[in-house]
Scaffold this motif. Structure first.
Motif, PDB file in Angstrom:
ATOM      1  N   PHE A 102      44.797 141.037 -13.558  1.00 52.46           N
ATOM      2  CA  PHE A 102      46.248 141.134 -13.730  1.00 52.46           C
ATOM      3  C   PHE A 102      46.618 142.608 -13.550  1.00 52.46           C
ATOM      4  O   PHE A 102      46.164 143.466 -14.321  1.00 52.46           O
ATOM      5  N   PRO A 103      47.441 142.938 -12.518  1.00 52.30           N
ATOM      6  CA  PRO A 103      47.655 144.340 -12.155  1.00 52.30           C
ATOM      7  C   PRO A 103      48.157 145.223 -13.294  1.00 52.30           C
ATOM      8  O   PRO A 103      47.769 146.368 -13.413  1.00 52.30           O
ATOM      9  N   ASP A 104      49.031 144.668 -14.143  1.00 49.74           N
ATOM     10  CA  ASP A 104      49.713 145.492 -15.135  1.00 49.74           C
ATOM     11  C   ASP A 104      49.199 145.231 -16.555  1.00 49.74           C
ATOM     12  O   ASP A 104      49.885 145.490 -17.534  1.00 49.74           O
ATOM     13  N   TYR A 105      47.991 144.720 -16.658  1.00 49.01           N
ATOM     14  CA  TYR A 105      47.433 144.312 -17.957  1.00 49.01           C
ATOM     15  C   TYR A 105      47.289 145.512 -18.900  1.00 49.01           C
ATOM     16  O   TYR A 105      46.807 146.574 -18.502  1.00 49.01           O
ATOM     17  N   ILE A 106      47.686 145.312 -20.157  1.00 48.10           N
ATOM     18  CA  ILE A 106      47.505 146.357 -21.178  1.00 48.10           C
ATOM     19  C   ILE A 106      46.312 145.947 -22.037  1.00 48.10           C
ATOM     20  O   ILE A 106      46.369 144.937 -22.743  1.00 48.10           O
ATOM     21  N   ALA A 107      45.239 146.718 -21.969  1.00 44.17           N
ATOM     22  CA  ALA A 107      44.015 146.367 -22.711  1.00 44.17           C
ATOM     23  C   ALA A 107      44.090 146.905 -24.138  1.00 44.17           C
ATOM     24  O   ALA A 107      44.292 148.100 -24.353  1.00 44.17           O
ATOM     25  N   CYS A 108      43.993 146.001 -25.113  1.00 45.48           N
ATOM     26  CA  CYS A 108      43.948 146.427 -26.517  1.00 45.48           C
ATOM     27  C   CYS A 108      42.535 146.254 -27.058  1.00 45.48           C
ATOM     28  O   CYS A 108      42.127 146.949 -27.969  1.00 45.48           O
ATOM     29  N   ASP A 109      41.781 145.291 -26.510  1.00 48.26           N
ATOM     30  CA  ASP A 109      40.437 144.999 -27.009  1.00 48.26           C
ATOM     31  C   ASP A 109      39.579 144.657 -25.788  1.00 48.26           C
ATOM     32  O   ASP A 109      39.913 143.730 -25.040  1.00 48.26           O
ATOM     33  N   SER A 110      38.493 145.381 -25.589  1.00 47.71           N
ATOM     34  CA  SER A 110      37.665 145.165 -24.394  1.00 47.71           C
ATOM     35  C   SER A 110      37.002 143.789 -24.394  1.00 47.71           C
ATOM     36  O   SER A 110      36.522 143.325 -23.363  1.00 47.71           O
ATOM     37  N   LYS A 111      36.988 143.113 -25.546  1.00 43.58           N
ATOM     38  CA  LYS A 111      36.379 141.763 -25.601  1.00 43.58           C
ATOM     39  C   LYS A 111      37.307 140.704 -25.005  1.00 43.58           C
ATOM     40  O   LYS A 111      36.867 139.598 -24.704  1.00 43.58           O
ATOM     41  N   ALA A 112      38.592 141.000 -24.848  1.00 44.02           N
ATOM     42  CA  ALA A 112      39.551 140.005 -24.344  1.00 44.02           C
ATOM     43  C   ALA A 112      39.330 139.755 -22.854  1.00 44.02           C
ATOM     44  O   ALA A 112      39.268 140.698 -22.064  1.00 44.02           O
ATOM     45  N   LYS A 113      39.185 138.479 -22.481  1.00 40.69           N
ATOM     46  CA  LYS A 113      38.902 138.121 -21.086  1.00 40.69           C
ATOM     47  C   LYS A 113      40.012 137.289 -20.448  1.00 40.69           C
ATOM     48  O   LYS A 113      40.148 137.257 -19.229  1.00 40.69           O
ATOM     49  N   SER A 114      40.768 136.523 -21.254  1.00 41.02           N
ATOM     50  CA  SER A 114      41.904 135.772 -20.715  1.00 41.02           C
ATOM     51  C   SER A 114      43.009 135.760 -21.762  1.00 41.02           C
ATOM     52  O   SER A 114      42.780 136.101 -22.931  1.00 41.02           O
ATOM     53  N   GLU A 115      44.214 135.354 -21.326  1.00 40.53           N
ATOM     54  CA  GLU A 115      45.373 135.530 -22.214  1.00 40.53           C
ATOM     55  C   GLU A 115      46.460 134.511 -21.897  1.00 40.53           C
ATOM     56  O   GLU A 115      46.614 134.102 -20.747  1.00 40.53           O
ATOM     57  N   ILE A 116      47.206 134.124 -22.951  1.00 42.58           N
ATOM     58  CA  ILE A 116      48.442 133.349 -22.737  1.00 42.58           C
ATOM     59  C   ILE A 116      49.539 134.024 -23.556  1.00 42.58           C
ATOM     60  O   ILE A 116      49.295 134.442 -24.698  1.00 42.58           O
ATOM     61  N   VAL A 117      50.716 134.150 -22.962  1.00 45.44           N
ATOM     62  CA  VAL A 117      51.868 134.707 -23.683  1.00 45.44           C
ATOM     63  C   VAL A 117      53.021 133.719 -23.553  1.00 45.44           C
ATOM     64  O   VAL A 117      53.363 133.285 -22.444  1.00 45.44           O
ATOM     65  N   VAL A 118      53.610 133.361 -24.703  1.00 42.91           N
ATOM     66  CA  VAL A 118      54.669 132.340 -24.749  1.00 42.91           C
ATOM     67  C   VAL A 118      55.918 132.959 -25.383  1.00 42.91           C
ATOM     68  O   VAL A 118      55.844 133.497 -26.489  1.00 42.91           O
ATOM     69  N   PRO A 119      57.064 132.908 -24.699  1.00 41.25           N
ATOM     70  CA  PRO A 119      58.283 133.462 -25.296  1.00 41.25           C
ATOM     71  C   PRO A 119      58.745 132.643 -26.501  1.00 41.25           C
ATOM     72  O   PRO A 119      58.536 131.425 -26.553  1.00 41.25           O
ATOM     73  N   VAL A 120      59.378 133.332 -27.467  1.00 41.64           N
ATOM     74  CA  VAL A 120      59.862 132.670 -28.682  1.00 41.64           C
ATOM     75  C   VAL A 120      61.394 132.795 -28.733  1.00 41.64           C
ATOM     76  O   VAL A 120      61.926 133.911 -28.619  1.00 41.64           O
ATOM     77  N   PHE A 121      62.070 131.647 -28.895  1.00 43.54           N
ATOM     78  CA  PHE A 121      63.537 131.625 -28.939  1.00 43.54           C
ATOM     79  C   PHE A 121      64.011 131.137 -30.303  1.00 43.54           C
ATOM     80  O   PHE A 121      63.354 130.311 -30.930  1.00 43.54           O
ATOM     81  N   ASN A 122      65.173 131.655 -30.739  1.00 46.77           N
ATOM     82  CA  ASN A 122      65.760 131.132 -31.986  1.00 46.77           C
ATOM     83  C   ASN A 122      66.650 129.913 -31.674  1.00 46.77           C
ATOM     84  O   ASN A 122      66.707 129.455 -30.532  1.00 46.77           O
ATOM     85  N   GLN A 123      67.357 129.423 -32.708  1.00 49.11           N
ATOM     86  CA  GLN A 123      68.147 128.194 -32.519  1.00 49.11           C
ATOM     87  C   GLN A 123      69.355 128.399 -31.608  1.00 49.11           C
ATOM     88  O   GLN A 123      69.967 127.432 -31.172  1.00 49.11           O
ATOM     89  N   HIS A 124      69.705 129.692 -31.319  1.00 48.74           N
ATOM     90  CA  HIS A 124      70.808 129.970 -30.389  1.00 48.74           C
ATOM     91  C   HIS A 124      70.277 130.244 -28.977  1.00 48.74           C
ATOM     92  O   HIS A 124      71.003 130.771 -28.129  1.00 48.74           O
ATOM     93  N   ASP A 125      69.017 129.948 -28.773  1.00 46.32           N
ATOM     94  CA  ASP A 125      68.351 130.147 -27.486  1.00 46.32           C
ATOM     95  C   ASP A 125      68.249 131.626 -27.106  1.00 46.32           C
ATOM     96  O   ASP A 125      68.206 131.981 -25.924  1.00 46.32           O
TER      97      ASP A 125
END
Ligand code: SME
Length: 159
Positions: A102-125
Motif C-alpha cells: 500500500f503506497p501510503d501505508y503508515i507503519a505503527c507496528d512491524s508485525k502488522a501484515k494486513s489491515e481493514i479500516v471501516v468508517p464510523v457514522f453517527n445517527q445523523h450519518d
C-alpha cells in the motif's frame, strides 16, 4: 504468513457471538468512548488474527487515536494519509492484503501484515472516525470482516 482456511471458516461464528456480547453490554449506553472501548476489548479478546484493534476519532482535519487494544499506536493521522485517512476521506471500508504494497501505508507496528479500516457514522450519518484492525497474517480480512464490522458499527453508533 497468510491467514489459513480453518480460521477463515470460523469468522462468521465469532462475529456473531462478539456482536451479541457487544449489544448486551452497550444496550443502555450512549457515550461514544465507552462504546469504542468495549468494542475494542471484545474483538481483541475473541479474534486470534487481530494484532491491533481500535478507533481513530475525527477532529477537524485529523484522526486522533481513541480507545484501542494492542501496541502503542500513531497518535494523529491527517485526513487522506495512510489507510485510515483514505478510508475517512472516501467514507469507505478499505481492505489491504499486504501492507507493504500500500503506497501510503503508515507503519505503527512491524508485525502488522494486513489491515481493514471501516468508517464510523453517527445517527445523523456524520463521520465520527474509523475502526482500524491490523493482523499479523497477510490477507486476513475479506468480505466477511467488512460486512460484519460495518453491521456492528451501524447497530452501535447509528441507531
Ligand atoms: N496503518 C494505519 C495507521 C494506524 S496503525 O495501523 C494502528 C494507516 O496506514 O493508516
Amino acid at each position: 504468513m497468510w491467514l489459513d482456511e480453518k480460521l477463515k471458516a470460523k469468522k462468521e461464528e465469532i462475529y456473531h457471538s462478539s456482536r451479541e456480547a457487544v449489544k448486551l453490554m452497550l444496550a443502555e449506553e450512549k457515550d461514544e468512548i465507552v462504546k469504542m472501548s468495549t468494542i475494542s476489548v471484545v474483538l481483541k479478546k475473541n479474534f486470534s488474527y487481530y494484532l491491533w484493534v481500535g478507533f481513530y476519532r475525527l477532529e477537524k482535519d485529523e484522526l486522533l487515536v481513541g480507545p484501542y487494544q494492542g501496541s502503542p499506536a500513531c497518535l494523529r493521522i491527517p485526513l487522506s494519509k495512510g489507510v485510515c485517512g483514505k478510508s475517512a476521506a472516501e467514507r469507505q471500508t478499505i481492505i489491504v492484503d499486504e501492507v507493504e504494497k500500500f503506497p501510503d501505508y503508515i507503519a505503527c507496528d512491524s508485525k502488522a501484515k494486513s489491515e481493514i479500516v471501516v468508517p464510523v457514522f453517527n445517527q445523523h450519518d456524520e463521520l465520527i472516525g474509523v475502526l482500524d484492525v491490523d493482523s499479523q497474517y497477510k490477507g486476513a480480512f475479506d468480505e466477511t470482516d467488512k460486512r460484519q464490522l460495518e453491521a456492528l458499527l451501524k447497530e452501535i453508533f447509528s441507531s
